[in-house]
Write an enzyme that holds these catalytic residues in place. Sequence first.
Site, short mmCIF file in Angstrom:
data_model
loop_
_atom_site.label_atom_id
_atom_site.label_comp_id
_atom_site.label_asym_id
_atom_site.label_seq_id
_atom_site.Cartn_x
_atom_site.Cartn_y
_atom_site.Cartn_z
N ASP A 191 2.20 -3.27 -4.35
CA ASP A 191 1.38 -3.19 -3.13
C ASP A 191 0.61 -4.51 -2.95
O ASP A 191 -0.31 -4.79 -3.70
CB ASP A 191 0.42 -2.01 -3.25
CG ASP A 191 -0.40 -1.77 -1.99
OD1 ASP A 191 -0.38 -2.64 -1.08
OD2 ASP A 191 -1.04 -0.71 -1.90
N ARG A 208 2.68 -2.73 15.49
CA ARG A 208 3.24 -1.79 14.52
C ARG A 208 4.30 -2.46 13.64
O ARG A 208 4.41 -2.19 12.45
CB ARG A 208 3.85 -0.61 15.27
CG ARG A 208 4.41 0.47 14.37
CD ARG A 208 3.35 1.08 13.49
NE ARG A 208 3.80 2.30 12.83
CZ ARG A 208 3.10 2.93 11.91
NH1 ARG A 208 1.91 2.46 11.55
NH2 ARG A 208 3.54 4.03 11.35
N SER A 229 -4.93 4.36 1.12
CA SER A 229 -5.08 3.27 2.07
C SER A 229 -6.45 3.33 2.75
O SER A 229 -7.47 3.45 2.09
CB SER A 229 -3.94 3.35 3.08
OG SER A 229 -3.85 2.18 3.82
N HIS A 269 3.05 -1.10 -0.28
CA HIS A 269 1.93 -0.22 0.08
C HIS A 269 2.41 1.19 0.44
O HIS A 269 1.72 2.17 0.18
CB HIS A 269 1.17 -0.85 1.26
CG HIS A 269 -0.06 -0.09 1.63
ND1 HIS A 269 -1.04 0.22 0.72
CD2 HIS A 269 -0.48 0.43 2.82
CE1 HIS A 269 -2.02 0.89 1.35
NE2 HIS A 269 -1.70 1.04 2.60
N ASP A 270 3.60 1.28 1.02
CA ASP A 270 4.18 2.59 1.37
C ASP A 270 4.30 3.54 0.18
O ASP A 270 4.46 4.74 0.36
CB ASP A 270 5.59 2.39 1.96
CG ASP A 270 5.59 2.47 3.47
OD1 ASP A 270 4.53 2.83 4.04
OD2 ASP A 270 6.63 2.17 4.08
#
Lengths: 208, 387
Positions: B328, B231, B162, B361-362
């Site tokens: 992602d 967040r 990332s 993306h995680d």
Amino acid sequence: MIAKKDSTFIYHADYERIIEHIKQGCKVLDLGCGTGELLYRLITEKNVHGRGVEINEQNILKCIGKGIPVFQGNIDEGLAEYQDQSYDYVILNQTLQVTHKPEFVLKEMLRVGKTVIVSFPNFGYLPIRLKMLFRGRMPITKTLPFEWYDTPNIRLLTIKDFRFFCELHDIKILREISITSRGGSLRFKAVANLAATEGLFFITKAAT
Amino acid sequence: MPEKPYEQHDSVGLVKTQYYTFAEPPEELLLTCGKLIGPITVAYETYGKLSPAADNAILIFHALTGDAHAAGYHSPNDKNPGWWDNMIGQGKPFNTSRYFIICANYLCGCKGTTGPSSINPRTNQPYGLGFPMVTITDMVTVQKQLIDHLGIKKLLAIAGGSMGGMLALEWVTRYPESVRSACIIASTSRLSPQAIAFDAVGRNAIISDPNWNNGDYYGKPLPRHGLAIARMIGHITYLSDESMHAKFGRRLQFRDTYGYDFSSEFEVESYLHYQGDRFVERFDANSYLYITKAMDYFDLAASKGNGSLTKAFENVLAKMLVVSFTSDWLFPPYQSKEIVKALMNNDKDVSYVEIFSTYGHDAFLLEVEHLSNIINSFLSNLALEIS
């Protein structure tokens, strides 16, 4: 330098012919490079600047472990990441018959490579014809060992078919090698379509 | 009695964050924005032993909200280890019996490295918005000082996912002689407008919180709501449509029927609230503003190649590995391919792996097995080249 042939090494007649005809220190792109065996030999024996394209993650891990630069991709989607005429050789070794869009793949290869090397199992090989004729079923051979329902080989062609394809698409055949079941190469082109198990072609775009 | 997590053979065990301070006035550091800053303290951790030749060092980069604590435990009572503990340790891909691993918190962070919540020596007050704008380039400048201080001339490898991949890209272009190899995971040479848009909404949430008070909230009520919303937005972008289906579906939390009110009913809602609430306990709102802005500004083609990414990579010497994940959409595979293409245009040594994953993306933190295998292969070949 000759790489050591370890116990797992499989003898590929087409590898020997390809390596033999590739110039020292040139740029090579190997499509469907598998575990990178051919590239590894080209890098160690011919000092080439080699790179592979491969779809299978396990194969890719093996390439990376050997230090061979490899790109995970599907060659049926083309070679968008590569510039025109940026490689001396683009190789498609025993992979043409599994592509979904062989015409597109070959066009892309000719765009990227100054010389394109293609090898494929020859469906015109006499024992294959005889099997078809007498058994009336899809032939199973050493080079085509699958049943019709589980074969990855969806594009079956003969050496003659490929020559015809080249003529139709203004592709110049620079060298044609016909490999026999014993791994040797045939001297006479006239009988290649009957006697060769595998066709190996060096082709380029015909000058316009 | 079962052994404690930090006593396990492959854990780096109990670790301590260390600090290095430099750029004391008048030797302050000149930043990209033209302003000076100093002194700078860097928080960092190391695992394993530096070889006598100092040739086994690997620098690891954390992501947006990460920190220097990449592996092991700070105290025997810690519930969770460092953020990349499953990759760092004995026998793990970043093998501490072989390599010397370093991870440092970024400039303008809030985890020990100088940032907006640090005390400005000139005013004896927290910097707040008085902190100068920082870029990825500046963060890397600070890291280079740390690496020099540790006596390392050439890093064996650098690796980050990332935002961490952005720092890795900055390193290989800025200090080509100092990096032998680099792993760029789920990253990009510049954020897409879509990603910038999500960052902007997150920053807006913070700035709109009345408690934010122009960044001057230290010792006062914190802009908790704004930061929590930022967040929550972040977490949406880290997941994928598919992973949300799998993780939450349309399930309700604690009930079977709709309540016809505005409480957090859906599981996905309560997950986001939980993530938001937990985050405000550990992160500074101003740092979030500064770091996301630094990510938005990052554009390697513009800063190093006059608009051409190929040109930006001209001087790269490191062996490169680029990894992306199919689902992602925040750092999509096409952006990784752009990096690879530009490197290949320069005939650089680069490999590209696109891991099939539904995690979004995680995935760069969750697809441990795939990533372990890839990094193992990559580093094992590198080790061969050195020995």
